[in-house]
Design a protein around this motif. Sequence first.
Motif, PDB file in Angstrom:
ATOM      1  N   LYS A   1       3.771   1.564  -4.329  1.00  0.00           N
ATOM      2  CA  LYS A   1       3.020   1.119  -5.487  1.00  0.00           C
ATOM      3  C   LYS A   1       3.005   2.194  -6.563  1.00  0.00           C
TER       4      LYS A   1
ATOM      5  N   ALA B   1      -4.313  -6.489  -0.016  1.00  0.00           N
ATOM      6  CA  ALA B   1      -3.409  -5.399   0.356  1.00  0.00           C
ATOM      7  C   ALA B   1      -2.917  -5.616   1.786  1.00  0.00           C
TER       8      ALA B   1
ATOM      9  N   THR C   1       0.828  -1.209   0.000  1.00  0.00           N
ATOM     10  CA  THR C   1       0.000   0.000   0.000  1.00  0.00           C
ATOM     11  C   THR C   1       0.859   1.254   0.000  1.00  0.00           C
TER      12      THR C   1
END
Length: 119
Positions: free
Chosen positions: A70, A118, A67
């Motif tokens: 990215k 995630a 998270t």
Amino acid sequence: MDIAAQNPSSDTDPTTAVPGTGPASAVPGTGPASAVPGTDRPAAGVTGTPAPSLGDRLASYRLRRSTTDKMLGGVCGGLARDLGVDAALLRIAVLVLTLVTGGAAALVYLAAWIVAPAD
């Protein structure tokens, strides 16, 4: 004629012994695998416990999307963190694989993006 009289060095004196002619412990590299040659201390990084096998590492591996690191979906960031490699190198590898495979690697990336949770 005595050979020992011609050769003043003997196998009993380790300071004058010719490597490979004396006892096995005097030959560098023939001692314990974890020891530094010529010493009794262990090599750097050797802790005495065996490294986990590939099967153990794969069994405990869980793909997670990053998270924080990215660019698109976090798949390369999460995979890079778990593998211990640079995320930029992994992104370049995925791009090259996408071009080489005609887009198949992009489909694998998309599937990983959908399936992987995630973190």
